[in-house]
Design a protein around this motif. Structure first.
Motif, PDB file in Angstrom:
ATOM      1  N   GLN A 174       4.031   5.714  12.356  1.00  0.00           N
ATOM      2  CA  GLN A 174       4.250   5.017  13.623  1.00  0.00           C
ATOM      3  C   GLN A 174       4.029   3.517  13.475  1.00  0.00           C
ATOM      4  O   GLN A 174       4.823   2.707  13.980  1.00  0.00           O
ATOM      5  CB  GLN A 174       3.324   5.565  14.699  1.00  0.00           C
ATOM      6  CG  GLN A 174       3.728   6.905  15.237  1.00  0.00           C
ATOM      7  CD  GLN A 174       2.751   7.407  16.287  1.00  0.00           C
ATOM      8  OE1 GLN A 174       1.706   6.803  16.524  1.00  0.00           O
ATOM      9  NE2 GLN A 174       3.089   8.514  16.914  1.00  0.00           N
ATOM     10  N   ILE A 175       2.967   3.136  12.776  1.00  0.00           N
ATOM     11  CA  ILE A 175       2.707   1.712  12.567  1.00  0.00           C
ATOM     12  C   ILE A 175       3.800   1.095  11.714  1.00  0.00           C
ATOM     13  O   ILE A 175       4.312   0.019  12.020  1.00  0.00           O
ATOM     14  CB  ILE A 175       1.313   1.511  11.936  1.00  0.00           C
ATOM     15  CG1 ILE A 175       0.215   1.924  12.916  1.00  0.00           C
ATOM     16  CG2 ILE A 175       1.115   0.058  11.510  1.00  0.00           C
ATOM     17  CD1 ILE A 175      -1.167   1.960  12.319  1.00  0.00           C
ATOM     18  N   TRP A 176       4.183   1.794  10.643  1.00  0.00           N
ATOM     19  CA  TRP A 176       5.187   1.262   9.719  1.00  0.00           C
ATOM     20  C   TRP A 176       6.543   1.075  10.395  1.00  0.00           C
ATOM     21  O   TRP A 176       7.148   0.017  10.301  1.00  0.00           O
ATOM     22  CB  TRP A 176       5.301   2.175   8.507  1.00  0.00           C
ATOM     23  CG  TRP A 176       6.344   1.749   7.540  1.00  0.00           C
ATOM     24  CD1 TRP A 176       7.499   2.382   7.254  1.00  0.00           C
ATOM     25  CD2 TRP A 176       6.328   0.574   6.716  1.00  0.00           C
ATOM     26  NE1 TRP A 176       8.206   1.686   6.315  1.00  0.00           N
ATOM     27  CE2 TRP A 176       7.507   0.572   5.964  1.00  0.00           C
ATOM     28  CE3 TRP A 176       5.432  -0.472   6.561  1.00  0.00           C
ATOM     29  CZ2 TRP A 176       7.821  -0.436   5.065  1.00  0.00           C
ATOM     30  CZ3 TRP A 176       5.742  -1.476   5.659  1.00  0.00           C
ATOM     31  CH2 TRP A 176       6.921  -1.448   4.929  1.00  0.00           C
ATOM     32  N   TYR A 177       7.016   2.100  11.083  1.00  0.00           N
ATOM     33  CA  TYR A 177       8.319   1.999  11.732  1.00  0.00           C
ATOM     34  C   TYR A 177       8.278   1.044  12.926  1.00  0.00           C
ATOM     35  O   TYR A 177       9.269   0.381  13.219  1.00  0.00           O
ATOM     36  CB  TYR A 177       8.831   3.376  12.139  1.00  0.00           C
ATOM     37  CG  TYR A 177       9.170   4.228  10.941  1.00  0.00           C
ATOM     38  CD1 TYR A 177      10.043   3.773   9.964  1.00  0.00           C
ATOM     39  CD2 TYR A 177       8.599   5.477  10.762  1.00  0.00           C
ATOM     40  CE1 TYR A 177      10.337   4.534   8.850  1.00  0.00           C
ATOM     41  CE2 TYR A 177       8.893   6.257   9.656  1.00  0.00           C
ATOM     42  CZ  TYR A 177       9.767   5.770   8.695  1.00  0.00           C
ATOM     43  OH  TYR A 177      10.060   6.521   7.597  1.00  0.00           O
ATOM     44  N   LEU A 230      -1.204   4.496   0.926  1.00  0.00           N
ATOM     45  CA  LEU A 230      -0.897   5.049   2.243  1.00  0.00           C
ATOM     46  C   LEU A 230       0.267   6.010   2.118  1.00  0.00           C
ATOM     47  O   LEU A 230       1.204   5.770   1.361  1.00  0.00           O
ATOM     48  CB  LEU A 230      -0.523   3.932   3.225  1.00  0.00           C
ATOM     49  CG  LEU A 230      -1.621   2.978   3.648  1.00  0.00           C
ATOM     50  CD1 LEU A 230      -1.055   1.900   4.552  1.00  0.00           C
ATOM     51  CD2 LEU A 230      -2.731   3.711   4.344  1.00  0.00           C
ATOM     52  N   ASN A 231       0.203   7.085   2.878  1.00  0.00           N
ATOM     53  CA  ASN A 231       1.259   8.093   2.866  1.00  0.00           C
ATOM     54  C   ASN A 231       2.077   7.950   4.137  1.00  0.00           C
ATOM     55  O   ASN A 231       1.557   8.046   5.248  1.00  0.00           O
ATOM     56  CB  ASN A 231       0.650   9.497   2.771  1.00  0.00           C
ATOM     57  CG  ASN A 231       1.677  10.561   2.548  1.00  0.00           C
ATOM     58  OD1 ASN A 231       2.862  10.289   2.511  1.00  0.00           O
ATOM     59  ND2 ASN A 231       1.213  11.782   2.401  1.00  0.00           N
ATOM     60  N   LEU A 285       0.825  -1.210   0.000  1.00  0.00           N
ATOM     61  CA  LEU A 285       0.000   0.000   0.000  1.00  0.00           C
ATOM     62  C   LEU A 285       0.861   1.264   0.000  1.00  0.00           C
ATOM     63  O   LEU A 285       0.499   2.265  -0.625  1.00  0.00           O
ATOM     64  CB  LEU A 285      -0.943  -0.005   1.195  1.00  0.00           C
ATOM     65  CG  LEU A 285      -2.051  -1.060   1.158  1.00  0.00           C
ATOM     66  CD1 LEU A 285      -2.851  -1.026   2.450  1.00  0.00           C
ATOM     67  CD2 LEU A 285      -2.955  -0.857  -0.040  1.00  0.00           C
ATOM     68  N   ILE A 286       1.995   1.231   0.654  1.00  0.00           N
ATOM     69  CA  ILE A 286       2.894   2.385   0.648  1.00  0.00           C
ATOM     70  C   ILE A 286       3.559   2.524  -0.714  1.00  0.00           C
ATOM     71  O   ILE A 286       3.679   3.631  -1.254  1.00  0.00           O
ATOM     72  CB  ILE A 286       3.925   2.269   1.792  1.00  0.00           C
ATOM     73  CG1 ILE A 286       3.234   2.494   3.131  1.00  0.00           C
ATOM     74  CG2 ILE A 286       5.059   3.270   1.606  1.00  0.00           C
ATOM     75  CD1 ILE A 286       4.083   2.184   4.334  1.00  0.00           C
ATOM     76  N   ASN A 287       3.978   1.410  -1.313  1.00  0.00           N
ATOM     77  CA  ASN A 287       4.624   1.479  -2.624  1.00  0.00           C
ATOM     78  C   ASN A 287       3.674   1.931  -3.722  1.00  0.00           C
ATOM     79  O   ASN A 287       4.094   2.588  -4.676  1.00  0.00           O
ATOM     80  CB  ASN A 287       5.243   0.130  -2.992  1.00  0.00           C
ATOM     81  CG  ASN A 287       6.508  -0.132  -2.227  1.00  0.00           C
ATOM     82  OD1 ASN A 287       7.209   0.798  -1.845  1.00  0.00           O
ATOM     83  ND2 ASN A 287       6.800  -1.385  -1.980  1.00  0.00           N
TER      84      ASN A 287
END
Length: 95
Positions: free
Chosen positions: A43-46, A34-35, A28-30
């Protein structure tokens, strides 16, 4: 002893869930759904990155460089499924 096996299976299930969420978030980020600049998403990603790096790190050192393709989540999921099969098949031997 049975409760110990159930707790171990629960931990493996939670690890599997985190790996799948991390995998979906990376897609979703790629694809810019999601930004990463949003505070909650970052916060969730890291947090997931810090949580899963001890699992992915040794796998990434073993795998050859595939030019941007990361197969460590797939191998981690396969290892979790293999551990779960071993635990389920040997659970009654310890009772």
């Amino acid at each position: 002893m049975q409760s110990l096996f159930q707790i171990l299976l629960l931990v493996l299930g939670v690890a599997r869930f985190f790996i799948i969420v991390h995998f979906i978030m990376s897609w979703l980020i790629n694809f810019q759904v999601l930004n990463i600049r949003q505070p909650l998403v970052s916060q969730i990603w890291y947090g997931l990155n810090r949580l899963l790096e001890p699992i992915y790190g040794p796998i990434r050192r073993i795998l050859p460089d595939l030019g941007g393709i990361d197969l460590s989540p797939l191998l981690a999921l396969l290892a979790i499924y293999a551990l779960e099969i071993v635990i389920r098949n040997n659970m009654y031997a310890f009772m």
